[in-house]
Scaffold this motif. Sequence first.
Motif, PDB file in Angstrom:
ATOM      1  N   LEU B  29     -24.478  56.617 -71.330  1.00  0.00           N
ATOM      2  CA  LEU B  29     -24.369  55.400 -72.287  1.00  0.00           C
ATOM      3  C   LEU B  29     -22.926  55.051 -72.903  1.00  0.00           C
ATOM      4  N   THR B  30     -22.787  53.853 -72.880  1.00  0.00           N
ATOM      5  CA  THR B  30     -21.457  53.262 -73.221  1.00  0.00           C
ATOM      6  C   THR B  30     -21.739  52.272 -74.578  1.00  0.00           C
ATOM      7  N   VAL B  31     -21.030  52.740 -75.605  1.00  0.00           N
ATOM      8  CA  VAL B  31     -21.454  51.788 -76.638  1.00  0.00           C
ATOM      9  C   VAL B  31     -19.993  51.360 -77.342  1.00  0.00           C
ATOM     10  N   ALA B  32     -19.804  50.096 -77.099  1.00  0.00           N
ATOM     11  CA  ALA B  32     -18.286  49.581 -77.556  1.00  0.00           C
ATOM     12  C   ALA B  32     -18.549  48.743 -78.828  1.00  0.00           C
ATOM     13  N   ASP B  33     -17.457  48.629 -79.428  1.00  0.00           N
ATOM     14  CA  ASP B  33     -17.502  47.742 -80.977  1.00  0.00           C
ATOM     15  C   ASP B  33     -17.818  46.424 -80.520  1.00  0.00           C
ATOM     16  N   GLY B  34     -18.715  45.962 -81.588  1.00  0.00           N
ATOM     17  CA  GLY B  34     -19.457  44.714 -81.561  1.00  0.00           C
ATOM     18  C   GLY B  34     -20.658  44.610 -80.996  1.00  0.00           C
ATOM     19  N   GLU B  35     -20.966  45.802 -80.581  1.00  0.00           N
ATOM     20  CA  GLU B  35     -22.304  46.013 -79.584  1.00  0.00           C
ATOM     21  C   GLU B  35     -23.281  46.573 -80.439  1.00  0.00           C
ATOM     22  N   THR B  36     -24.796  46.256 -80.268  1.00  0.00           N
ATOM     23  CA  THR B  36     -25.733  47.198 -81.009  1.00  0.00           C
ATOM     24  C   THR B  36     -26.703  47.568 -79.635  1.00  0.00           C
ATOM     25  N   HIS B  37     -26.905  48.787 -79.712  1.00  0.00           N
ATOM     26  CA  HIS B  37     -27.741  49.353 -78.720  1.00  0.00           C
ATOM     27  C   HIS B  37     -28.833  49.877 -79.398  1.00  0.00           C
ATOM     28  N   ALA B  38     -30.161  49.748 -78.723  1.00  0.00           N
ATOM     29  CA  ALA B  38     -31.250  50.387 -79.272  1.00  0.00           C
ATOM     30  C   ALA B  38     -31.742  51.262 -78.435  1.00  0.00           C
ATOM     31  N   ILE B  39     -32.199  52.678 -78.839  1.00  0.00           N
ATOM     32  CA  ILE B  39     -32.960  53.594 -78.046  1.00  0.00           C
ATOM     33  C   ILE B  39     -34.167  53.685 -78.294  1.00  0.00           C
ATOM     34  N   MET B  40     -35.324  53.470 -77.522  1.00  0.00           N
ATOM     35  CA  MET B  40     -36.601  53.695 -77.701  1.00  0.00           C
ATOM     36  C   MET B  40     -37.051  54.693 -76.793  1.00  0.00           C
ATOM     37  N   GLY B  41     -38.195  55.572 -77.360  1.00  0.00           N
ATOM     38  CA  GLY B  41     -38.550  56.622 -76.476  1.00  0.00           C
ATOM     39  C   GLY B  41     -39.687  57.399 -77.121  1.00  0.00           C
ATOM     40  N   PRO B  42     -40.596  58.016 -76.470  1.00  0.00           N
ATOM     41  CA  PRO B  42     -41.801  58.795 -77.151  1.00  0.00           C
ATOM     42  C   PRO B  42     -41.110  59.814 -77.982  1.00  0.00           C
ATOM     43  N   ASN B  43     -42.242  60.335 -78.859  1.00  0.00           N
ATOM     44  CA  ASN B  43     -41.889  61.642 -79.624  1.00  0.00           C
ATOM     45  C   ASN B  43     -41.475  62.829 -78.840  1.00  0.00           C
ATOM     46  N   GLY B  44     -40.369  63.166 -78.950  1.00  0.00           N
ATOM     47  CA  GLY B  44     -40.079  64.716 -78.189  1.00  0.00           C
ATOM     48  C   GLY B  44     -39.200  64.273 -77.438  1.00  0.00           C
ATOM     49  N   SER B  45     -38.889  63.071 -76.967  1.00  0.00           N
ATOM     50  CA  SER B  45     -38.129  62.832 -75.580  1.00  0.00           C
ATOM     51  C   SER B  45     -36.711  63.136 -75.701  1.00  0.00           C
ATOM     52  N   HIS B 221     -32.609  50.615 -74.547  1.00  0.00           N
ATOM     53  CA  HIS B 221     -32.544  51.614 -73.652  1.00  0.00           C
ATOM     54  C   HIS B 221     -33.904  52.496 -73.582  1.00  0.00           C
ATOM     55  N   VAL B 222     -34.845  52.754 -72.766  1.00  0.00           N
ATOM     56  CA  VAL B 222     -35.715  53.470 -72.677  1.00  0.00           C
ATOM     57  C   VAL B 222     -35.530  54.786 -72.518  1.00  0.00           C
ATOM     58  N   PHE B 223     -35.882  55.837 -73.407  1.00  0.00           N
ATOM     59  CA  PHE B 223     -35.407  57.306 -73.117  1.00  0.00           C
ATOM     60  C   PHE B 223     -36.857  57.845 -72.869  1.00  0.00           C
ATOM     61  N   VAL B 224     -36.680  58.719 -72.162  1.00  0.00           N
ATOM     62  CA  VAL B 224     -38.098  59.512 -71.640  1.00  0.00           C
ATOM     63  C   VAL B 224     -37.331  60.840 -70.932  1.00  0.00           C
ATOM     64  N   ALA B 225     -38.134  62.089 -71.487  1.00  0.00           N
ATOM     65  CA  ALA B 225     -37.738  63.072 -71.179  1.00  0.00           C
ATOM     66  C   ALA B 225     -36.358  63.446 -70.857  1.00  0.00           C
ATOM     67  N   ASP B 242     -45.790  46.292 -77.005  1.00  0.00           N
ATOM     68  CA  ASP B 242     -47.225  45.879 -76.296  1.00  0.00           C
ATOM     69  C   ASP B 242     -47.770  46.764 -75.419  1.00  0.00           C
ATOM     70  N   GLU B 243     -46.847  47.181 -74.350  1.00  0.00           N
ATOM     71  CA  GLU B 243     -47.502  48.282 -73.425  1.00  0.00           C
ATOM     72  C   GLU B 243     -47.232  49.750 -73.484  1.00  0.00           C
ATOM     73  N   GLY B 244     -46.327  50.099 -74.230  1.00  0.00           N
ATOM     74  CA  GLY B 244     -46.259  51.480 -74.631  1.00  0.00           C
ATOM     75  C   GLY B 244     -45.389  52.142 -73.447  1.00  0.00           C
ATOM     76  N   TYR B 245     -45.187  53.648 -73.507  1.00  0.00           N
ATOM     77  CA  TYR B 245     -44.287  54.121 -72.395  1.00  0.00           C
ATOM     78  C   TYR B 245     -45.031  54.650 -71.409  1.00  0.00           C
ATOM     79  N   GLU B 246     -46.287  54.528 -71.272  1.00  0.00           N
ATOM     80  CA  GLU B 246     -46.974  55.188 -70.097  1.00  0.00           C
ATOM     81  C   GLU B 246     -46.329  55.165 -68.724  1.00  0.00           C
TER      82      GLU B 246
END
Lengths: 376, 258
Positions: B29-45, B221-225, B242-246
């Motif tokens: 993952l690269t986060v540069a200034d001026g950028e906003t990154h979101a990480i989403m993922g299930p519990n415990g990932s 970014h989708v974060f899994v396992a 809407d669709e979840g992480y399944e």
Amino acid sequence: MSAVSGAVETAPITSLHALRSADPGDFAVPTGREEEWRFTPLRRLRGLHSDAPLGQAGVRVDIDAAPEIDYAERIIAPADPPGFLPEDRVSARAYAAAGTAHVLTVPKEAVASRPTIIRVTGVSDEATAGHLVIDVRPFGKAVVVLDQRGSATYADNVEIGVGDGGELTLVSVAEWDDDAVQVSHHQATLGRDAKLKHFQITLGGSLVRVSPSVRYSGTGGDAELYGICFADGGQHLEHRLFVDHDTPNCRSRVVYKGALDGDDAHTVWIGDVLIRPDAVGTDTYEYNRNLVLTDGARADSVPNLEILTGEVVGAGHASANGRLDDEHLFYLMARGIGFEEARRLVIRGFFGELIGKIGVPEVADRVTEKIEAELA
Amino acid sequence: MSTLEIRDLHAAVTEADGTLREILRGVNLTVADGETHAIMGPNGSGKSTLAYAVAGHPKYTVTQGSVTLDGEDVLSMTVDARARAGLFLAMQYPVEVPGVSVSNFLRTAVTAVRGEAPKLRVFMKEMRGALGDLSIDPKFAERSLNEGFSGGEKKRHEILQMEMLDPKIAVLDETDSGLDVDALKVVAEGINRFRARPGHGVLLITHYNRILQYVQPDYVHVFVAGRIVEEGGPELAKTLEDEGYEKFTAAAGAKAAS
Ligand SMILES: Nc1ncnc2c1ncn2[C@@H]1O[C@H](COP(=O)(O)OP(=O)(O)OP(=O)(O)O)[C@@H](O)[C@H]1O
Ligand SMILES: [Mg+2]
């Protein structure tokens, strides 16, 4: 050797505190096997517990009393109220040898306008006995600071009486030089609705053993006993609390906190609380927590609650020894604060709650400064 | 210009019995200034594990890979040095530190990060301003750090610290959870103030699209396992909600099984 130890008191409190006498001969010379002495390194007591002659020249006492408070020196007179009765051999020997007592009297209904300072300064290594009386007459109110420094071998008794409706805050600070030895007994008797806030702040000395005790002579008495101790390498700092609830509807709180930093730093905390059959409606809680900052330091903590009545409002105790919490340190360091400073902040915070209870800013500031000095 | 670069990061957690368990399995993952990154993922990932590993929490051990900030090796720095270098972690569960007042803590932290102590008056003014911006009662300044704060108060207080410490890259671990709508807006405004100024990047860990409506991410970014399995723009957050992480967890499971 590691740090944490929970010992178990083997005798009921009733029997431990049964014997009180002004005659040293009534107490055998301790061997170190007694419940009351098993934590104390007797060889380092310089004979205070056995037969070392006790004089009066080893400490100097200076009194700076608030204008409302009377000060006098007088020959110790056992029959006088509030009355002191030794509970071990050192105390009895000190009582017999002290000769005169320094007596502070807060007259009836007098409210002291500023703290009274008692400076006890060790000036030679002559084993010395001392006796101090703080007598708060009904509805009197005062703050007293007992400031103990220098180099001494000192056995002393502090006799505290708080009359009906009176209020006393006593802040006892032991900031002795590294070589000092002190064995001290503070005995307080609280009248009806009397309040005592007692602080024992033990920072300096080679061996310091302080035994504060509280008894109640009327209902509604309220005793808060707070302690702070900071043991460096080689120091033995021992606090033995005893609250004797023998009167209905009285309250007691005991909160002692210690930090240990250095090889062979040793602290001992004994919290004996006895609720006798007559003491219905008692409300008591005692708590001891120790921060063991280095390997090779040892904190012994023995809460001991004996309840002989079925009707208490509350009775509890807790004791915990532990290291600095990694989560606390991480949180502070994650904000850029360096390890040493984070550690200081956490330790300062640990004691801060108790210092805040002193309630007298000038005294609280001095205690804070002293702890800062320990942390430096 | 500031850039946080995470390359092939593997990290393990020390469990209560002392054994290591691998949680991160190659994060890039690269986060540069001026950028906003979101990480989403299930519990415990492993999202919090990623945040803690970057901040240097002692429970997490990096076993492989690198983290750099503007080319400097972050992993060789102590926790406090990472913060002074410009990293900030708003924690999912901020720690209560008894007896340490908020104002004393903030002043100490600001002094450490800026390299010099601000004048007391200047500092007090700045702190009061920051408290006001986040609708925090000024009385909080004299309370013990996080002690007895509600969940929402703790989170606002994390953002307060971010604004005062002014890092280059801020990692916000579920700062939105436990906030009611009003508090969420206040916090989002704080994040937006922060990222509107030049030289700041944000890595926002969240479960919900809700905060992303106030804080528009550039990348999701989708974060899994223990790793990132999918990347996209803001629309991906909506799809995930809407669709979840399944779809992703199933794929990760299939991959692990193969
Ligand atoms: N300190 C710890 N001790 C033991 N196990 C841990 C610890 N921290 C994390 N773990 C384990 O590592 C895995 C990842 O946890 P982590 O907290 O990183 O997940 P997360 O994605 O942040 O989850 P959540 O969405 O619930 O916040 C989990 O199985 C968790 O139980
Ligand atoms: Mg998490």
